[in-house]
Design a protein around this motif. Structure first.
Motif, mmCIF file in Angstrom:
data_model
loop_
_atom_site.group_PDB
_atom_site.id
_atom_site.type_symbol
_atom_site.label_atom_id
_atom_site.label_comp_id
_atom_site.label_asym_id
_atom_site.label_seq_id
_atom_site.Cartn_x
_atom_site.Cartn_y
_atom_site.Cartn_z
ATOM 1 N N TYR A 326 0.831 -1.211 0.000
ATOM 2 C CA TYR A 326 0.000 0.000 0.000
ATOM 3 C C TYR A 326 0.866 1.263 0.000
ATOM 4 N N GLU A 327 1.918 1.283 0.875
ATOM 5 C CA GLU A 327 2.782 2.469 0.933
ATOM 6 C C GLU A 327 3.584 2.635 -0.349
ATOM 7 N N LEU A 330 1.325 4.404 -2.762
ATOM 8 C CA LEU A 330 1.213 5.834 -2.447
ATOM 9 C C LEU A 330 2.476 6.580 -2.876
ATOM 10 N N ASN A 331 3.636 5.970 -2.634
ATOM 11 C CA ASN A 331 4.893 6.616 -3.004
ATOM 12 C C ASN A 331 4.995 6.780 -4.525
ATOM 13 N N LEU A 332 4.574 5.751 -5.273
ATOM 14 C CA LEU A 332 4.593 5.841 -6.734
ATOM 15 C C LEU A 332 3.690 6.975 -7.214
ATOM 16 N N GLN A 333 2.496 7.052 -6.654
ATOM 17 C CA GLN A 333 1.545 8.078 -7.083
ATOM 18 C C GLN A 333 2.034 9.472 -6.740
ATOM 19 N N GLN A 378 0.338 10.751 3.788
ATOM 20 C CA GLN A 378 0.131 9.788 4.871
ATOM 21 C C GLN A 378 1.037 8.568 4.734
ATOM 22 N N SER A 379 2.031 8.630 3.861
ATOM 23 C CA SER A 379 2.955 7.513 3.692
ATOM 24 C C SER A 379 4.215 7.759 4.533
ATOM 25 N N CYS A 380 5.209 6.892 4.333
ATOM 26 C CA CYS A 380 6.459 7.038 5.071
ATOM 27 C C CYS A 380 7.350 8.098 4.407
ATOM 28 N N ASP A 381 8.408 8.466 5.095
ATOM 29 C CA ASP A 381 9.391 9.382 4.517
ATOM 30 C C ASP A 381 10.178 8.628 3.433
#
Length: 450
Positions: A326-327, A330-333, A378-381
């Motif tokens: 999931y993360e 989000l990072n790709l998007q 809302q994802s990780c650094d």
């Protein structure tokens, strides 16, 4: 033995007994005649007549002013004809068993004109409609309403092309205003809904998500100014959007006072009386002994429409919260949205050799709290590495891929779908919700150019 009348023959058999006792069948020819009949209720019919009913070419005039003139088949409008209402409205085209059915043109008393397909008195199939105020629709219809894909053009030049449901803009579509602004994205009941992009005439872009709450349009998104924008400060499309939607209202459909298939026909035969509908469906009990119309076909039944339609099973697993990747999604998007939105399209398609150098890359850090160049998330650094950005921007321009559409497909409100198993190299494959694009993860060894 009295004759009976079927719908597939213009003659009927009669029997007689010969001198030797054998039964012989004789054909009694029915002759089509021209009649002028003033009916007991005041209706009037003039035209061809066969076996106690209209058959051929004829005209029926009702006392309320409605009139049908055209082809008849065994008592029903069948073929080409024209139906007129006392209001001045007309329908000219094909009829089937008394219904407007096939291709025809309807002109209302207020000036609406529709050319296209019909099914059982309702607009159905492909058709074009010109509204009294100058608006125009060209597209699909279902059960009397715009349904499916269609294009609506307002008199000021604004236009919408996309999906419709029950006469309202619904699904995915592009609305372009006459002033150059445009919205491309999701719709629900005539209002923006879900992910979409709002583009100003100067090229500035707002990528976001819309919803209607308590009658008020809500939005959340990110603004990307164009190089030619008068100001680089953030802009809110709310006012432009709301004003544009007020100006682009879809004209309502006209209301037909009475459908042709509901009109009643009255006949007298001897002492018996028949009253049926224009479509051949009996409305009242007939007197005993009246054989007119009893050998017709069974009344047509309107099939039940299944809604919503059954969804087609789609390939891949939708990545929702809790999924192991999931993360990563989000990072790709976030990274693709940032990389595509921060640069304008190249002016020239000519690229220098240096543009293909793997060292030609741009690093960007995405902290959860956001930065001067990245939005909070809302994802990780994580850090985003954009390889050969000029090459990919040039490829998008070469293949006429609109940056807004590209971001909407990959980075919109809809989640990506992951294929059930990774490829032989261990890479994962992701599909966009609209099935336009596929993303593949790559190892460092694959990135290197020999």
């Amino acid at each position: 033995m009295s004759p009976t009348y079927g719908e597939d023959s213009s003659s009927s058999p009669s029997s007689s007994i010969s001198n030797n006792g054998e039964t012989q069948i004789q054909e009694q020819e029915e002759i089509t005649e021209h009649v002028d009949r003033l009916l007991p209720n005041g209706d009037f019919y003039t035209g061809d007549w066969l076996s106690g009913r209209p058959h051929g070419i004829g005209k029926y005039l009702w006392t309320d002013g409605c009139m049908y003139e055209g082809e008849w088949r065994f008592g029903r409008a069948y073929g080409r004809g024209k139906f007129s209402w006392p209001s001045g409205a007309t329908y000219e085209g094909e009829f089937h068993k008394g219904f407007m059915d096939g291709f025809g043109t309807y002109t209302s008393s207020s000036g609406d004109t529709y050319w296209g397909g019909w099914s059982m008195d309702l607009k159905h199939g492909h058709g074009k409609k010109l509204f009294p105020n100058g608006d125009y629709y060209d597209g699909e219809w279902g059960h009397g309403f715009q349904e499916g894909h269609g294009k609506y053009v307002w008199k000021d030049g604004s236009k919408y092309s996309g999906d419709w449901k029950a006469g309202a803009i619904h699904g995915r579509g592009l609305l372009q205003w006459a002033n150059g602004n445009r919205y491309d994205g999701g719709w629900k009941d005539g209002a923006p809904n879900g992910s979409g992009t709002f583009r100003w005439a100067d090229g500035s872009l707002y990528v976001g998500c819309w919803s209607m709450e308590d009658g008020t349009l809500q939005q959340k998104g990110v603004y990307y100014p164009s190089p030619g924008a008068s100001s680089l400060t953030s802009r809110d499309p709310e006012d432009d959007f709301s004003a544009g939607l007020r100006e682009c209202e879809v004209c309502p459909g006209e209301i037909v006072s009475v459908l042709p298939s509901k009109k009643k026909l009255h006949w007298m035969r001897g002492r018996s009386k028949s009253m049926i509908s224009f479509a051949g469906l009996r409305n009242e009990e007939e007197e005993e002994g009246d054989a007119d119309w009893k050998e017709g076909e069974a009344a047509p039944v309107t099939p039940m429409m299944r809604w919503p339609p059954r969804e087609i099973k789609r390939q891949g697993e939708t990545i929702s919260k809790g999924h192991k990747n999931y993360e990563l999604m989000l990072n790709l998007q976030l990274g693709i949205r940032h990389a595509v939105g921060r640069h304008s399209a190249p002016i020239s398609l000519d690229l220098k050799a240096s543009a293909f150098d793997p060292k030609e890359k741009v690093w960007t850090r995405f902290p959860p709290e956001g930065s001067k160049t990245t939005p909070p998330h809302q994802s990780c650094d994580f850090r985003w590495k954009d390889y050969c950005p000029m090459v990919f921007r040039t490829l998008r321009k070469l293949f006429k891929v609109d940056p807004g559409d590209y971001m909407l497909s990959i980075c919109g409100n809809d989640a990506l779908r992951e294929l059930s198993s990774p490829g032989k190299s261990g890479s994962f494959f992701y599909l966009t919700n609209d099935d336009k694009y596929m993303i593949k993860t790559m190892k460092k060894s694959e990135v290197k150019v020999p």
